[in-house]
Design an enzyme around this catalytic site. Structure first.
Site, mmCIF file in Angstrom:
data_model
loop_
_atom_site.group_PDB
_atom_site.id
_atom_site.type_symbol
_atom_site.label_atom_id
_atom_site.label_comp_id
_atom_site.label_asym_id
_atom_site.label_seq_id
_atom_site.Cartn_x
_atom_site.Cartn_y
_atom_site.Cartn_z
ATOM 1 N N SER A 107 0.568 -1.159 -0.466
ATOM 2 C CA SER A 107 -0.254 0.020 0.160
ATOM 3 C C SER A 107 0.923 1.468 0.004
ATOM 4 C CB SER A 107 -0.582 -0.068 1.294
ATOM 5 O OG SER A 107 -1.859 1.106 1.144
ATOM 6 N N GLY A 108 0.341 2.310 -1.053
ATOM 7 C CA GLY A 108 1.556 3.919 -1.355
ATOM 8 C C GLY A 108 2.580 3.551 -1.900
ATOM 9 N N THR A 112 -1.530 2.835 -8.131
ATOM 10 C CA THR A 112 -2.253 3.296 -9.062
ATOM 11 C C THR A 112 -1.947 4.215 -9.810
ATOM 12 O OG1 THR A 112 -3.953 2.963 -6.732
ATOM 13 C CG2 THR A 112 -4.461 4.536 -8.376
ATOM 14 N N ASN A 157 -1.302 5.285 3.112
ATOM 15 C CA ASN A 157 -1.030 6.166 1.481
ATOM 16 C C ASN A 157 -2.647 7.117 2.100
ATOM 17 O OD1 ASN A 157 -1.858 7.117 -0.651
ATOM 18 N ND2 ASN A 157 -1.806 4.892 -1.727
ATOM 19 N N SER A 160 -5.759 6.166 -0.471
ATOM 20 C CA SER A 160 -5.648 4.043 -0.474
ATOM 21 C C SER A 160 -6.262 3.585 -1.365
ATOM 22 C CB SER A 160 -4.827 4.067 0.991
ATOM 23 O OG SER A 160 -4.790 1.923 0.837
ATOM 24 N N SER A 161 -6.293 3.075 -2.343
ATOM 25 C CA SER A 161 -7.454 2.190 -2.950
ATOM 26 C C SER A 161 -7.746 1.106 -1.762
ATOM 27 C CB SER A 161 -6.832 1.678 -4.165
ATOM 28 O OG SER A 161 -5.749 2.086 -5.002
ATOM 29 N N GLY A 387 -2.643 -2.886 -2.416
ATOM 30 C CA GLY A 387 -1.338 -3.201 -2.421
ATOM 31 C C GLY A 387 -1.422 -4.978 -0.572
ATOM 32 N N GLU A 389 -0.939 -5.412 3.363
ATOM 33 C CA GLU A 389 -0.942 -4.472 3.666
ATOM 34 C C GLU A 389 -0.851 -5.180 4.912
ATOM 35 O OE1 GLU A 389 -3.670 -1.611 2.611
ATOM 36 O OE2 GLU A 389 -5.510 -2.916 3.494
HETATM 37 N N1 LIG Z 1 5.198 8.329 -9.732
HETATM 38 C C1 LIG Z 1 4.990 8.978 -8.762
HETATM 39 N N2 LIG Z 1 5.707 10.368 -9.261
HETATM 40 C C2 LIG Z 1 4.951 11.485 -8.194
HETATM 41 N N3 LIG Z 1 4.386 10.578 -7.213
HETATM 42 C C3 LIG Z 1 4.221 9.629 -6.904
HETATM 43 C C4 LIG Z 1 4.683 8.368 -7.666
HETATM 44 N N4 LIG Z 1 3.724 7.050 -7.201
HETATM 45 C C5 LIG Z 1 2.895 7.581 -5.986
HETATM 46 N N5 LIG Z 1 3.280 8.811 -5.945
HETATM 47 C C6 LIG Z 1 2.574 9.244 -4.724
HETATM 48 O O1 LIG Z 1 2.149 8.360 -3.506
HETATM 49 C C7 LIG Z 1 1.135 8.308 -3.008
HETATM 50 C C8 LIG Z 1 0.818 6.779 -3.014
HETATM 51 O O2 LIG Z 1 0.245 6.090 -4.154
HETATM 52 P P1 LIG Z 1 -0.583 5.184 -4.767
HETATM 53 O O3 LIG Z 1 -2.035 5.698 -3.939
HETATM 54 O O4 LIG Z 1 -0.605 5.241 -6.179
HETATM 55 O O5 LIG Z 1 -0.342 3.654 -4.083
HETATM 56 P P2 LIG Z 1 -0.996 2.661 -3.797
HETATM 57 O O6 LIG Z 1 0.146 1.329 -4.452
HETATM 58 O O7 LIG Z 1 -2.187 2.347 -4.956
HETATM 59 O O8 LIG Z 1 -1.387 2.289 -2.512
HETATM 60 P P3 LIG Z 1 -2.735 1.363 -2.634
HETATM 61 O O9 LIG Z 1 -2.646 -0.271 -2.488
HETATM 62 O O10 LIG Z 1 -2.961 1.664 -1.057
HETATM 63 O O11 LIG Z 1 -3.939 1.872 -3.609
HETATM 64 C C9 LIG Z 1 0.657 9.294 -4.415
HETATM 65 O O12 LIG Z 1 -0.886 9.468 -3.702
HETATM 66 C C10 LIG Z 1 1.777 10.238 -5.277
HETATM 67 O O13 LIG Z 1 0.939 10.943 -4.262
HETATM 68 MG MG LIG Z 2 -3.984 2.405 -5.174
#
Ligand SMILES: Nc1ncnc2c1ncn2[C@@H]1O[C@H](COP(=O)(O)OP(=O)(O)OP(=O)(O)O)[C@@H](O)[C@H]1O
Ligand SMILES: [Mg+2]
Length: 1078
Positions: A107-108, A112, A157, A160-161, A387, A389
């Site tokens: 997660s994070g 996404t 996050n 977070s999805s 993700g 967690e």
């Molecule tokens: N390539 C990137 N460039 C800039 N910021 C990023 C990038 N990837 C992720 N982030 C930052 O990290 C945060 C978390 O990313 P994201 O929501 O994609 O996580 P996730 O893997 O989908 O988590 P979860 O499993 O909780 O959904 C985003 O809100 C963003 O602020």
């Molecule tokens: Mg996500």
């Protein structure tokens, strides 16, 4: 020419972990760190992309970057998620292979975000056009809607999805997007009613309250204050960097683009508001007589508002919160709910309401974005699942989420290995097996149908009798005790009896990504996912189309007594389907890594990264990749890259690329065991060999660079010199040309001057000659003309003299006359006979003619004038003419009379009664009747008398009485005498011896003398039997007074005597009349 680049150019660390040398966990992490610090967040392991979350925005997602990576080979440029997206899209489009992008990580870690980058890249490079753009836009805009309803801030996050998402993007044969299908996996609905510390509920609640207009909030019966809602946790109501109000506008806009109707959006918001209201309904206990506890709604206001929002009858819902009806076969049993049960019912309703709303949203989006054609489609699936967690307190949801990740890891292991193996077989290379951790065993522990944890849970849920979370744990303790990845305090093997980190009501699973402790509390309930039938029926009764749709089981006509499948069962089934689906596609991996736990940029926590690298099995991934050969490359690019290292291959190799590579490697004396020739690729066993080649290449490039520099400099100097030389020649040529031109112009000028002088001189000479010749000719002509003239004149003189003069004269005269007459015509005087004017005479010789014409004209116009006269007028003018003949220029009185008409009868004797008697005496017609003055013979004084003239006589009568004094026949009148003066005296002389002559002549005076005399004269002349009466005009005449002859003499008196005519008897013989001078 396109510049051929490589991943190996300007590399920070190594761009592909396969090239890491030596390969160890430390060097792996060091490489990641090194690259992360240089903002290189992407690194490859072969075709797998490792993505580090930078926690800051990097300028690597621009349109220019998209163009840079478009249609380039995977290893051609530095590692990027776009390279993977491009590779996947091109093999989908060109090789007709369905693709899936599997994004994993905790997660994070950035899953996404990565999925969005992939989607936006594909959207940017695939076809364009109005329809295609609309599809793209709808696909992209589905993200904000789903994120608002399915994402929340968690400890790990901020976005977070809280659901799993798999999206199939469908393309036509050209690679243009047609639409998509989204599948969602188990929303973490427990979050709706309760959030762990420091976390938030789903974004949409906060977005609605912050971003909706006052009007909307009023309609939804909501208050902007978060603290008013029990379901919203307050400690992190606002999140740094998240603008809920702006996000709300984005979501509304996205909903509109995706195709939501305005009333649908309104319904959705009403449901969201209803969930908030539901959280505020509280219960109080109320004891009943029979000892059962019963609950009652505390404050009915929220209940009422919620019912109003959803169109539910308040009493129905209130009852559903107080009673539970259980139907078994034909029986219906109603039991009361105590306060705890009421709260449970309320929360269950809220969770169900929200999760069903979420599923409806996904379906609604699918309806909008589904491809409109039935033709075969190519598919690219993007999987973005929650993700892995590990929380402090992990429950059923985490168990499910981690199970899902476990499955993904499994598929990753399977596919990477399989792919690797397949490649070696394809290329005809010998393959040796490699050891790696296969998590199939964990998956088996969870999903095994016989004694897997999920199966046990289902069994427990369906079992009759008392079922609790503890009985479930007991069961696990019995069934899974022996499993090496299952740990529990009370498990049969009592291995963990003394493990205090393992509480009694928990079990622990050693996941591929680490150990997770699950608290069993709620497992049974959550798996059952029960909603009391009374509540679903109450919802179905709602006068709200969306709510009705979400609770179809509430329809009393379709009561289903069968238990619905459990949540775990459903999830296992859907994950199974997903896995099957993924296995049919070509996988592309993005492995997301989180650099720190602080959500901060620039921090690289090695332990955290190390942990992720381990559980993601990245080291194994590299090892597997390198098991046979660390590096492989198609022959052609390999030869292209290293051809400068061998004389035979440099600069061009004519034969097939493979032979070129063989020659190259032999020439470089690379040990034979270091490489193997595949069918289309060269395989290099150790990265060392590759780096040897690279080093050689670098040196060679330096030498080449020097050589190129040398040649270039030589070429530059030579060309410079040649250019200078050429320029000098050009300048000299131009100068010479210019100088010659100048010289030539001078000579030419001089020649022209000389020429002009000579020509002038010659011309003048010729001119002179010509002039002389011309004069001669003129002289000859003149002389001959004169001579001819003389001759002719001599010959024609006689004719000329005789006729020419006359003709000229006649002609001239004719012309003059013509001019004269035409002039006269224009200047003719008027037609009035008394108009004296006449145009001036133009020529002296025409004088006579002119006067004659004047006379003729005058006569003619008089004639014209006369011709208009009547007989009467003619007679008048005759008389006037006669008067003129008699007196004109003879008597001074005449001119005065010209203008006076001759009236004749001035006394109107016929009409006047006074003269009736007189009239009767006069026999004839009276020609003239007037008053005259009779001059007394004795004193010369005048006395008034009436004077009448008839055809035969004239009569004198008394003026007063009309008595006739004298009547004299005209026959007896011999003459009449008048003076030349301006007086009215006239003497009527009688013939001697006539009867009336006894008293002598009459001397009378009248102003109308001219008329009287004229008439007398004319009357006398008219009768044929007598002579004409004679008129004497003289200033002295004799008048017979009785016997005496008296001389009447007229003298001109002085003007001072006045105007009057005075008559005086001077003596016997003289009567003097003095007339005033004019
Ligand atoms: N390539 C990137 N460039 C800039 N910021 C990023 C990038 N990837 C992720 N982030 C930052 O990290 C945060 C978390 O990313 P994201 O929501 O994609 O996580 P996730 O893997 O989908 O988590 P979860 O499993 O909780 O959904 C985003 O809100 C963003 O602020
Ligand atoms: Mg996500």
């Amino acid at each position: 020419m396109e510049v051929k680049t490589s991943l190996l150019d300007n590399m920070i660390g190594v761009g592909d972990m396969v090239l890491l040398d030596p390969l160890s966990e430390d060097s792996f992490i060091e490489n990641l760190k090194n690259r992360f610090e240089h903002n290189e967040i992407y690194t490859y392991i072969g075709s797998v992309v490792i993505s580090m979350n930078p926690y800051k925005s990097l300028p690597i997602y621009t349109a220019e970057k998209v163009e840079e990576y478009r249609n380039r080979n995977f290893y051609e440029l530095s590692p990027h998620i776009y390279a993977l997206a491009d590779e996947a899209y091109r093999s989908l489009r060109d090789q007709d292979k369905d693709q899936c992008i599997l994004i994993t990580g905790e997660s994070g870690a950035g899953k996404t975000e990565a999925s969005k980058f992939v989607m936006s890249y594909v959207a940017a490079v695939c076809g364009k056009g109005q329809e295609v753009n609309k599809v793209k836009e709808q696909l992209l805009q589905s993200n904000p809607v789903l994120e608002a309803f399915g994402n929340a801030k968690t400890m790990r996050n901020d976005n977070s999805s809280r659901f799993g998402k798999y999206m199939d993007i469908e393309f036509d044969f050209k690679g243009d997007p047609l639409g998509g299908v989204i599948s969602n996996y188990l929303l973490e609905k427990s979050r709706v009613v309760k959030q762990p510390r420091g976390e938030r509920n789903f974004h949409i609640f906060y977005q609605l309250l912050s971003g909706a207009s006052e009007d909307t909030l009023k309609k939804l019966k909501l208050d902007r204050d978060f603290s008013k809602y029990n379901y919203l946790s307050l400690d992190s109501a606002t999140v740094n960097g998240l603008d809920d109000a702006a996000s709300f506008r984005t979501v509304r806009n996205a909903m509109q683009i995706v195709g939501f109707m305005e009333d649908e959006v309104q319904s959705v918001l009403e449901l969201v508001a209803a969930v908030l209201k539901l959280g505020n309904i509280e219960f109080k206990p109320e004891s009943r007589v029979n000892g059962f506890d019963e609950s009652r709604v505390k404050d009915k206001n929220d209940l009422k508002e919620m019912c109003e929002l959803l169109g539910i009858e308040q009493s129905v819902l209130e009852r559903a919160f107080s009673f539970r009806t259980v139907e078994a076969k034909m029986e219906k049993v109603s039991t009361t709910l105590n306060v705890a049960q009421a709260y449970y019912a309320r929360d269950a309703l809220a969770k169900n309401l929200y999760s069903r709303l979420f599923s409806w949203l996904v379906n609604r989006i699918n309806e909008s974005i589904k491809a409109q054609t039935k033709a075969r489609k190519k598919v690219m699936g993007v999987l973005d699942i929650y993700g892995f967690e590990i929380f402090e307190d992990n429950s059923f949801e985490q168990f499910i989420i981690n199970y899902c990740n476990e499955k993904l890891q499994q598929i990753f292991i399977e596919l990477t290995l399989r792919e690797e193996q397949e490649e070696y077989v394809r290329e005809g290379i010998e393959w040796t097996n490699i050891k790696y951790f296969n998590n199939a065993i964990i998956c088996h522990l969870i999903e095994n149908n016989k004694n897997g944890i999920l199966a046990m849970l289902d069994e427990e849920c369906l079992r009759p009798g008392t079922v609790t979370d503890e009985t479930f744990l007991d069961k696990l303790n019995t069934v899974c005790a022996e499993h090496q990845h299952f740990e529990s305090r009370l498990s049969k093997n009592s291995k963990f009896l003394t493990d205090h980190s393992l509480p009694h009501n928990c079990f622990r699973i050693q996941h591929y990504a680490g150990k997770v402790l699950y608290r069993v509390e709620g497992f049974v309930d959550k798996n059952n996912d029960l909603l009391y039938r009374d509540l679903s029926q109450a919802m179905y009764k709602a006068n709200h189309s969306l709510i009705k749709l979400l609770f179809p089981e509430g329809n009393p006509a379709k009561v289903n007594l069968k238990r619905p499948p459990t949540a775990g069962f459903q999830f296992r089934a859907s994950v199974g389907t997903l896995m099957k689906n993924l296995l049919t596609k070509n996988p592309n991996y993005i492995r997301c890594i989180k650099p720190n736990d602080k959500k901060a940029p620039h921090i690289f926590t090695e332990s955290l990264v190390c942990h992720q690298v381990r559980y993601l099995g990245l080291m194994e991934n590299v090892r597997v990749r390198r098991a046979g050969y660390a590096f492989r490359q198609a022959y052609e690019p390999c030869l292209e890259r290293y051809k400068m290292l061998c004389k035979q291959t440099w600069p061009h190799w004519k034969g097939p690329p493979r032979e070129g590579v063989e020659v190259l490697l032999t020439d470089l004396q690379v040990p034979v065991e270091e490489y193997a020739y595949g069918r289309s690729k060269i395989f290099i066993r150790n990265p060392r060999t590759l780096f040897f080649l690279e080093e050689k290449r670098r040196q060679c490039l330096e030498d080449l660079a020097t050589l190129i520099q040398k040649i270039y400099r030589g070429w530059k100097c030579r060309t410079q010199f040649q250019l200078l030389k050429k320029s000098q020649v050009v300048v000299a040529a131009w100068y010479k040309r210019y100088a010659q031109q100048k010289k030539y112009q001078n000579i030419r000028c001089s020649a022209l001057v000389v020429q002009s002088f000579i020509r002038g001189w010659k011309a003048r000479k010729i001119l002179r000659e010509l002039k002389y010749k011309k004069r001669c000719e003129e002289a000859v002509t003149t002389i001959s003309a004169h001579w001819h003239g003389t001759q002719v004149r001599r010959e024609y003189r006689k004719f000329f003299r005789a006729n020419a003069g006359k003709k000229i004269y006649d002609f001239t005269i004719q012309k003059i006359m013509q001019k004269y007459f035409l002039g006269l015509k224009k200047t003719m005087p008027s037609m009035s006979p008394i108009d004296k004017s006449w145009p001036a005479r133009p020529y002296g010789f025409l004088d006579g003619t002119h006067q004659e014409l004047r006379r003729m004209f005058h006569l003619w116009r008089c004639k014209k004038y006369r011709s208009q006269f009547t007989e009467e007028k003619k007679a008048t003018y005759d008389e006037k003419l006669a008067a003129s003949k008699l007196f004109k220029d003879k008597k001074a009185l005449y001119p005065n009379s010209v203008g006076q008409p001759f009236k004749g009868d001035y006394l109107e004797i016929n009409k006047n009664p006074k003269y009736q008697k007189l009239n009767s005496l006069v026999e004839d017609k009276v020609l003239l009747a007037d008053v005259v003055s009779k001059i007394n013979r004795a004193n010369g004084k005048g006395a008034p008398r009436l004077f009448l003239l008839t055809k035969k006589n004239f009569v004198l009568a008394d003026q007063k009485t009309g008595q006739v004094k004298a009547s004299v026949p005209l026959l007896e009148l011999s003459s009449v005498s008048v003076s030349t003066q301006n007086d009215g005296f006239f003497a009527l002389k009688l013939k001697e011896g006539a009867t009336s002559a006894a008293k002598g002549d009459f001397l009378l005076s009248s102003d109308r003398l001219i008329e009287i005399i004229t008439k007398l004269h004319r009357t006398g002349a008219a009768s044929a039997d007598r002579n004409q009466i004679k008129i004497d005009i003289a200033d002295e005449f004799l008048v017979q007074f009785k016997q005496d002859k008296v001389c009447v003499k007229f003298i001109q008196g002085a003007p001072k005597n006045g105007n009057g005519v005075a008559c005086k008897r001077k003596n016997n013989r003289l009567l003097e009349v003095s007339v005033p001078s004019p």
